[in-house]
Design a protein around this motif. Structure first.
Motif, mmCIF file in Angstrom:
data_model
loop_
_atom_site.group_PDB
_atom_site.id
_atom_site.type_symbol
_atom_site.label_atom_id
_atom_site.label_comp_id
_atom_site.label_asym_id
_atom_site.label_seq_id
_atom_site.Cartn_x
_atom_site.Cartn_y
_atom_site.Cartn_z
ATOM 1 N N PRO A 94 0.844 -1.200 0.000
ATOM 2 C CA PRO A 94 0.000 0.000 0.000
ATOM 3 C C PRO A 94 0.882 1.254 0.000
ATOM 4 N N VAL A 95 0.441 2.293 -0.685
ATOM 5 C CA VAL A 95 1.179 3.561 -0.652
ATOM 6 C C VAL A 95 1.003 4.194 0.725
ATOM 7 N N ASN A 96 1.967 4.985 1.123
ATOM 8 C CA ASN A 96 1.883 5.660 2.419
ATOM 9 C C ASN A 96 0.779 6.702 2.448
ATOM 10 N N LYS A 97 0.579 7.370 1.314
ATOM 11 C CA LYS A 97 -0.447 8.417 1.225
ATOM 12 C C LYS A 97 -1.139 8.269 -0.119
ATOM 13 N N GLU A 98 -2.438 8.092 -0.068
ATOM 14 C CA GLU A 98 -3.222 7.939 -1.301
ATOM 15 C C GLU A 98 -3.081 9.215 -2.131
ATOM 16 N N PRO A 99 -2.748 9.099 -3.430
ATOM 17 C CA PRO A 99 -2.619 10.304 -4.271
ATOM 18 C C PRO A 99 -3.988 10.908 -4.576
ATOM 19 N N GLU A 100 -3.991 12.184 -4.840
ATOM 20 C CA GLU A 100 -5.227 12.851 -5.233
ATOM 21 C C GLU A 100 -5.722 12.244 -6.541
ATOM 22 N N PRO A 101 -7.013 11.944 -6.631
ATOM 23 C CA PRO A 101 -7.536 11.361 -7.868
ATOM 24 C C PRO A 101 -7.657 12.418 -8.971
ATOM 25 N N ASP A 102 -7.588 11.960 -10.195
ATOM 26 C CA ASP A 102 -7.856 12.841 -11.332
ATOM 27 C C ASP A 102 -9.360 13.061 -11.388
ATOM 28 N N ILE A 103 -9.744 14.312 -11.538
ATOM 29 C CA ILE A 103 -11.165 14.644 -11.615
ATOM 30 C C ILE A 103 -11.577 14.594 -13.080
ATOM 31 N N PRO A 104 -12.584 13.782 -13.425
ATOM 32 C CA PRO A 104 -13.050 13.751 -14.815
ATOM 33 C C PRO A 104 -13.464 15.154 -15.266
ATOM 34 N N ALA A 105 -13.215 15.464 -16.531
ATOM 35 C CA ALA A 105 -13.468 16.809 -17.057
ATOM 36 C C ALA A 105 -14.916 17.254 -16.850
ATOM 37 N N THR A 137 -18.095 7.665 -11.876
ATOM 38 C CA THR A 137 -17.578 6.981 -13.070
ATOM 39 C C THR A 137 -18.044 5.534 -13.190
ATOM 40 N N SER A 138 -18.582 4.957 -12.119
ATOM 41 C CA SER A 138 -19.063 3.584 -12.206
ATOM 42 C C SER A 138 -20.467 3.492 -12.807
ATOM 43 N N ALA A 139 -21.070 4.623 -13.089
ATOM 44 C CA ALA A 139 -22.388 4.613 -13.740
ATOM 45 C C ALA A 139 -22.256 3.976 -15.119
ATOM 46 N N LYS A 140 -23.178 3.118 -15.451
ATOM 47 C CA LYS A 140 -23.111 2.408 -16.729
ATOM 48 C C LYS A 140 -23.729 3.213 -17.882
ATOM 49 N N GLN A 141 -24.586 4.163 -17.562
ATOM 50 C CA GLN A 141 -25.239 4.962 -18.592
ATOM 51 C C GLN A 141 -24.931 6.441 -18.369
ATOM 52 N N LEU A 142 -24.844 7.179 -19.477
ATOM 53 C CA LEU A 142 -24.542 8.601 -19.413
ATOM 54 C C LEU A 142 -25.585 9.346 -18.574
ATOM 55 N N LYS A 143 -26.851 8.983 -18.715
ATOM 56 C CA LYS A 143 -27.918 9.638 -17.955
ATOM 57 C C LYS A 143 -27.688 9.462 -16.448
ATOM 58 N N THR A 144 -27.297 8.255 -16.042
ATOM 59 C CA THR A 144 -27.027 7.982 -14.624
ATOM 60 C C THR A 144 -25.816 8.771 -14.160
ATOM 61 N N ARG A 145 -24.785 8.801 -14.981
ATOM 62 C CA ARG A 145 -23.579 9.565 -14.630
ATOM 63 C C ARG A 145 -23.926 11.037 -14.427
ATOM 64 N N GLU A 146 -24.683 11.613 -15.333
ATOM 65 C CA GLU A 146 -25.063 13.022 -15.222
ATOM 66 C C GLU A 146 -25.881 13.276 -13.958
ATOM 67 N N LYS A 147 -26.798 12.350 -13.646
ATOM 68 C CA LYS A 147 -27.593 12.495 -12.428
ATOM 69 C C LYS A 147 -26.693 12.432 -11.205
ATOM 70 N N ARG A 148 -25.750 11.481 -11.195
ATOM 71 C CA ARG A 148 -24.842 11.367 -10.058
ATOM 72 C C ARG A 148 -23.980 12.612 -9.888
ATOM 73 N N MET A 149 -23.557 13.218 -10.986
ATOM 74 C CA MET A 149 -22.774 14.458 -10.861
ATOM 75 C C MET A 149 -23.615 15.558 -10.233
ATOM 76 N N GLY A 150 -24.856 15.686 -10.673
ATOM 77 C CA GLY A 150 -25.748 16.683 -10.076
ATOM 78 C C GLY A 150 -26.011 16.403 -8.609
ATOM 79 N N ASP A 151 -26.270 15.139 -8.287
ATOM 80 C CA ASP A 151 -26.496 14.761 -6.888
ATOM 81 C C ASP A 151 -25.241 15.017 -6.046
#
Length: 183
Positions: A94-105, A137-151
């Motif tokens: 395991p890494v000592n400190k988890e790196p900052e994740p890349d934020i999807p555009a 990012t685990s959303a399987k459909q674009l509509k779900t992904r967009e809803k999750r971003m809003g939520d």
């Protein structure tokens, strides 16, 4: 959950995914449960290690069985001199400190458009940010992904620090699994 953080060494077969997506050049290995238990969490986590002595750093993905799987891209396959079907020796720590994740555009744009959500984002931990991104990012459909971003923006703007009702291991929800191997 018991954590035995430390190096684990094991052998694994490099498997070809049955559904590799747009890039058919990668392989994967499933970690034995005892190796996975050396990591601090069953969700996405970062490891440093070697494959047949060649060093790398990678994100381990949850397999939905309280373990992890490792994606081995073409570059690492070539650098380590290994191929699909090979039995390889992996050493992972395991890494000592988890790196900052890349934020999807698209999520970065959503946060930029919602200053209170950005403030909430900045007040969370790195691990929480990994989980927020994994949930989106685990959303399987674009509509779900967009809803999750809003939520997500709504929850972050109201001070929520973690995604509720999200099992980052996939064990309870059965949302994640290792890829199916091509026979």
């Amino acid at each position: 959950m018991t954590t035995n953080a430390g190096k684990s060494r094991f052998e694994a077969k490099l498997l070809r995914p049955a559904k590799p997506g747009d890039d058919p050049s990668w392989a994967f290995a499933v970690l034995p449960r005892d190796a996975s238990e050396r990591f601090p969490r069953r969700g996405r986590t970062t490891a440093e290690g070697t494959i047949n002595g060649h060093p790398f750093r990678a994100t381990l993905e949850p397999d939905g069985q309280l373990s992890h799987w490792l994606k081995v891209g073409r570059e690492l396959l070539d650098a380590a001199g290994v191929a699909v079907g090979d039995i390889v020796t992996l050493e992972l720590t395991p890494v000592n400190k988890e790196p900052e994740p890349d934020i999807p555009a698209d999520f970065e744009q959503a946060l930029a458009a919602w200053p209170e959500a950005r403030k909430g984002w900045n007040n969370t931990t790195t691990i929480a940010r990994v989980d927020w991104i994994h949930w989106i990012t685990s959303a399987k459909q674009l509509k779900t992904r967009e809803k999750r971003m809003g939520d997500a923006c709504d929850m972050l703007a109201t001070g929520k620090k973690q995604v509720c009702c999200f099992d980052p291991s996939g064990y309870y929800s059965k949302a994640f699994s290792a890829p199916e191997a091509d026979n």
